[in-house]
Design a protein around this motif. Structure first.
Motif, PDB file in Angstrom:
ATOM      1  N   LEU A  49      -6.269  11.183  15.444  1.00  0.00           N
ATOM      2  CA  LEU A  49      -6.505  12.167  14.383  1.00  0.00           C
ATOM      3  C   LEU A  49      -5.460  13.287  14.402  1.00  0.00           C
ATOM      4  N   LEU A  50      -4.819  13.502  15.562  1.00  0.00           N
ATOM      5  CA  LEU A  50      -3.885  14.626  15.687  1.00  0.00           C
ATOM      6  C   LEU A  50      -2.674  14.528  14.752  1.00  0.00           C
ATOM      7  N   PRO A  51      -2.007  13.364  14.647  1.00  0.00           N
ATOM      8  CA  PRO A  51      -0.843  13.315  13.742  1.00  0.00           C
ATOM      9  C   PRO A  51      -1.199  13.462  12.260  1.00  0.00           C
ATOM     10  N   ILE A  52      -2.489  13.356  11.945  1.00  0.00           N
ATOM     11  CA  ILE A  52      -2.888  13.533  10.548  1.00  0.00           C
ATOM     12  C   ILE A  52      -2.623  14.970  10.088  1.00  0.00           C
ATOM     13  N   ILE A  53      -2.763  15.915  11.014  1.00  0.00           N
ATOM     14  CA  ILE A  53      -2.601  17.337  10.653  1.00  0.00           C
ATOM     15  C   ILE A  53      -1.202  17.626  10.115  1.00  0.00           C
ATOM     16  N   PRO A  54      -0.121  17.308  10.869  1.00  0.00           N
ATOM     17  CA  PRO A  54       1.213  17.558  10.284  1.00  0.00           C
ATOM     18  C   PRO A  54       1.522  16.661   9.088  1.00  0.00           C
ATOM     19  N   SER A  55       0.828  15.528   8.968  1.00  0.00           N
ATOM     20  CA  SER A  55       1.071  14.631   7.835  1.00  0.00           C
ATOM     21  C   SER A  55       0.755  15.312   6.506  1.00  0.00           C
ATOM     22  N   MET A  89       8.763   4.806   7.560  1.00  0.00           N
ATOM     23  CA  MET A  89       9.096   6.230   7.684  1.00  0.00           C
ATOM     24  C   MET A  89      10.458   6.416   8.341  1.00  0.00           C
ATOM     25  N   ALA A  90      10.657   5.723   9.469  1.00  0.00           N
ATOM     26  CA  ALA A  90      11.901   5.873  10.221  1.00  0.00           C
ATOM     27  C   ALA A  90      13.099   5.435   9.400  1.00  0.00           C
ATOM     28  N   ALA A  91      12.950   4.331   8.666  1.00  0.00           N
ATOM     29  CA  ALA A  91      14.064   3.828   7.852  1.00  0.00           C
ATOM     30  C   ALA A  91      14.460   4.826   6.772  1.00  0.00           C
ATOM     31  N   ARG A  92      13.481   5.559   6.238  1.00  0.00           N
ATOM     32  CA  ARG A  92      13.759   6.529   5.179  1.00  0.00           C
ATOM     33  C   ARG A  92      14.285   7.854   5.724  1.00  0.00           C
ATOM     34  N   ILE A  93      13.857   8.207   6.925  1.00  0.00           N
ATOM     35  CA  ILE A  93      14.177   9.524   7.474  1.00  0.00           C
ATOM     36  C   ILE A  93      15.451   9.502   8.305  1.00  0.00           C
ATOM     37  N   PHE A  94      15.637   8.458   9.129  1.00  0.00           N
ATOM     38  CA  PHE A  94      16.781   8.404  10.028  1.00  0.00           C
ATOM     39  C   PHE A  94      17.990   7.797   9.318  1.00  0.00           C
ATOM     40  N   THR A  95      18.547   8.542   8.396  1.00  0.00           N
ATOM     41  CA  THR A  95      19.713   8.060   7.650  1.00  0.00           C
ATOM     42  C   THR A  95      21.013   8.320   8.411  1.00  0.00           C
ATOM     43  N   LYS A  96      20.960   9.196   9.415  1.00  0.00           N
ATOM     44  CA  LYS A  96      22.112   9.470  10.270  1.00  0.00           C
ATOM     45  C   LYS A  96      21.746   9.135  11.719  1.00  0.00           C
ATOM     46  N   THR A 124      -0.526   6.302   3.556  1.00  0.00           N
ATOM     47  CA  THR A 124      -0.627   5.067   4.330  1.00  0.00           C
ATOM     48  C   THR A 124      -0.729   5.384   5.810  1.00  0.00           C
ATOM     49  N   GLY A 125       0.092   6.319   6.275  1.00  0.00           N
ATOM     50  CA  GLY A 125       0.030   6.742   7.671  1.00  0.00           C
ATOM     51  C   GLY A 125      -1.304   7.385   8.011  1.00  0.00           C
ATOM     52  N   ILE A 126      -1.803   8.229   7.108  1.00  0.00           N
ATOM     53  CA  ILE A 126      -3.090   8.887   7.341  1.00  0.00           C
ATOM     54  C   ILE A 126      -4.216   7.860   7.448  1.00  0.00           C
ATOM     55  N   VAL A 127      -4.212   6.861   6.556  1.00  0.00           N
ATOM     56  CA  VAL A 127      -5.224   5.802   6.602  1.00  0.00           C
ATOM     57  C   VAL A 127      -5.142   5.036   7.922  1.00  0.00           C
ATOM     58  N   ALA A 128      -3.917   4.761   8.383  1.00  0.00           N
ATOM     59  CA  ALA A 128      -3.741   4.036   9.637  1.00  0.00           C
ATOM     60  C   ALA A 128      -4.315   4.819  10.814  1.00  0.00           C
ATOM     61  N   PHE A 129      -3.972   6.100  10.898  1.00  0.00           N
ATOM     62  CA  PHE A 129      -4.479   6.935  11.990  1.00  0.00           C
ATOM     63  C   PHE A 129      -6.011   7.039  11.932  1.00  0.00           C
ATOM     64  N   ALA A 130      -6.550   7.215  10.738  1.00  0.00           N
ATOM     65  CA  ALA A 130      -7.997   7.367  10.583  1.00  0.00           C
ATOM     66  C   ALA A 130      -8.736   6.091  10.977  1.00  0.00           C
ATOM     67  N   LEU A 146       0.829  -1.203   0.000  1.00  0.00           N
ATOM     68  CA  LEU A 146       0.000   0.000   0.000  1.00  0.00           C
ATOM     69  C   LEU A 146       0.864   1.255   0.000  1.00  0.00           C
ATOM     70  N   ALA A 147       1.954   1.221   0.770  1.00  0.00           N
ATOM     71  CA  ALA A 147       2.859   2.367   0.822  1.00  0.00           C
ATOM     72  C   ALA A 147       3.498   2.620  -0.541  1.00  0.00           C
ATOM     73  N   ASN A 148       3.824   1.544  -1.255  1.00  0.00           N
ATOM     74  CA  ASN A 148       4.409   1.700  -2.590  1.00  0.00           C
ATOM     75  C   ASN A 148       3.394   2.249  -3.593  1.00  0.00           C
ATOM     76  N   ARG A 149       2.112   1.942  -3.361  1.00  0.00           N
ATOM     77  CA  ARG A 149       1.076   2.351  -4.308  1.00  0.00           C
ATOM     78  C   ARG A 149       0.586   3.785  -4.064  1.00  0.00           C
ATOM     79  N   ILE A 150       0.263   4.101  -2.800  1.00  0.00           N
ATOM     80  CA  ILE A 150      -0.314   5.420  -2.506  1.00  0.00           C
ATOM     81  C   ILE A 150       0.653   6.343  -1.775  1.00  0.00           C
ATOM     82  N   GLY A 151       1.826   5.838  -1.412  1.00  0.00           N
ATOM     83  CA  GLY A 151       2.803   6.653  -0.702  1.00  0.00           C
ATOM     84  C   GLY A 151       2.708   6.462   0.800  1.00  0.00           C
ATOM     85  N   ILE A 152       3.824   6.653   1.475  1.00  0.00           N
ATOM     86  CA  ILE A 152       3.873   6.429   2.921  1.00  0.00           C
ATOM     87  C   ILE A 152       3.058   7.476   3.682  1.00  0.00           C
ATOM     88  N   LYS A 153       2.949   8.686   3.109  1.00  0.00           N
ATOM     89  CA  LYS A 153       2.150   9.729   3.762  1.00  0.00           C
ATOM     90  C   LYS A 153       0.697   9.282   3.909  1.00  0.00           C
TER      91      LYS A 153
END
Length: 413
Positions: free
Chosen positions: A188-194, A130-137, A85-91, A76-83
């Motif tokens: 629903l709160l993390p959806i806003i910054p997403s 998300m973490a694997a893509r963002i936390f490169t350092k 996917t996260g929104i769907v999970a929170f919702a 699903l993340a590959n199809r619609i994007g990780i953003k």
């Protein structure tokens, strides 16, 4: 040009902080949603007149939802994007809170829990991506920090749940329905910054040679599956059964029993924060072996000593906490050219074990009580929790086997 570069750097920095809010906030919500069930389950059991086997089935439904989420979240993340996917999970988690509030029958209750853990499973896999893509350092430190937020919310979740259920609104007690409704609406709160965050795309490589066919034939992969399964089922079982055990076996009230679960998560949280760096020094396999054995011994000792040894159930959290992140590190080291495939393979099979494990615990409790004609159910509770402790010991034994196998090949991790 310098102004453009400076503005671009500021944008990138701001976006990074937005993504941090989503990930850390996501882990906070994840910990809350997963661990408020401890104080709620005894009350749900009384409201619906459920047997221990039905409670076991309810917890198995949780694991089944998680398992199903494992099978499609990456795709699903590959199809619609990780953003999204996260929104769907929170919702979906927020919707499950509404469904739980209005559930009147056992089927509706089970279905609502199933939806909740579909969302939870999606969220855990999604946050991992998300973490694997963002936390490169400083990847190890940042991963541990992310899991710290999960441990923090897990620690306070039982206390918050038992406190909220006693709230009185419009002359009526909030109860477990209202508690779940409010807690899960927080998703629903993390959806806003997403909506404002820009997520990095997955890097592809032609070097990713590890396949599912290869993993199916690799004995190391199967040993890692068993290690993670025994460890995680034991970890999750504490959140679902400790409060129930303390109430049934020692006649504790919900508040006191929930407090002990919170202490477990305190040790759990601190262990991931402070013992994480230790695993790099002494080796992943040996670390898991020691930690899992410590957890199992503490739990068995708590059962044998009785009520005076109840604190040992909480101290067991020190050993069980590092298992999941350390196994993830082990997979990354063992399969550097196919870590994503290896994690999906391992976590999916672990999900199957989680379904069977929670169901088996409930069956053991009911079966032992019937076998020994226990009217108060104490013997069954002790047997059920003893099985949880046994899982940690089995996790340690599998690590011992893996250690000797890898040592023969000079591939110790």
């Amino acid at each position: 040009m310098d102004r453009v570069n400076t503005f671009s750097k500021k944008q990138a920095k701001f976006n990074y902080y937005v993504l941090l809010v989503i990930i850390f906030g996501g882990f906070l919500i994840f910990g809350l949603s997963e661990n408020v069930k401890g104080p709620a389950i005894p009350i749900i059991q009384a409201d619906f007149l459920l047997s221990e086997s039905q409670i076991g089935f309810l917890l198995a439904i949780n694991s089944l939802g998680y398992l199903i989420a494992c099978t499609f979240t990456a795709a699903l993340a590959n199809r619609i994007g990780i953003k999204w996917t996260g929104i769907v999970a929170f919702a979906s988690m927020a919707i499950s809170g509404i469904c739980l509030y209005f559930s009147e029958k056992y089927f509706a209750l089970s279905s609502s829990y199933f939806l909740l853990y579909i969302g939870n499973g999606m969220l855990e896999i999604g946050l991992g991506i998300m973490a694997a893509r963002i936390f490169t350092k400083n990847t190890g430190f940042m991963m541990n920090l992310a899991h710290f937020f999960y441990g923090l919310s897990s620690m306070i979740a039982p206390i918050i749940a038992s406190w909220m259920m006693r709230w009185t609104i419009a002359g009526e007690e909030l109860g477990w329905r209202g508690m779940y409704f409010i807690v899960l609406l927080l998703a629903l709160l993390p959806i806003i910054p997403s909506f404002f965050g820009k997520f990095p795309e997955e890097e592809t490589s032609d070097d990713e040679t590890v396949s599912y066919r290869f993993l199916l034939r690799d004995p190391v992969a199967w040993l890692i599956v068993m290690i993670l399964s025994f460890g995680v089922v034991s970890e999750l079982a504490v959140g679902g059964w400790l409060v129930n055990f303390l109430i049934k076996a020692y006649s504790w009230n919900v508040g006191t029993a929930s407090g002990m679960l919170s202490i477990f998560f305190l040790f759990f949280m601190l262990s991931r924060l402070f013992l994480g760096p230790l695993t790099d020094k002494i080796g992943y396999t040996i670390s898991i072996m020691i930690f899992a054995a410590f957890s199992g011994i503490c739990s068995f000792a708590g059962i044998i000593i009785g009520e005076k040894g109840a604190i040992l159930f909480a101290i067991a959290g020190v050993g069980i906490a590092p298992i999941y992140p350390t196994v993830m590190a082990l997979l990354a080291k063992r399969y550097p050219k196919g870590t994503g495939t290896a994690i999906t393979f391992t976590v999916t099979l672990m999900g199957i074990a989680s379904v069977l494990g929670n169901l088996l615990i409930g069956v053991i409790i009911d079966g032992i009580n019937r076998l020994f004609y226990s009217s108060n159910g104490v013997i069954g509770q002790q047997a059920g929790y003893g099985f949880i402790a046994l899982l940690s010991i089995l996790c340690s034994i599998c690590c011992l086997i893996l250690y000797y196998y890898l040592r023969k090949k000079n591939e110790i991790l």
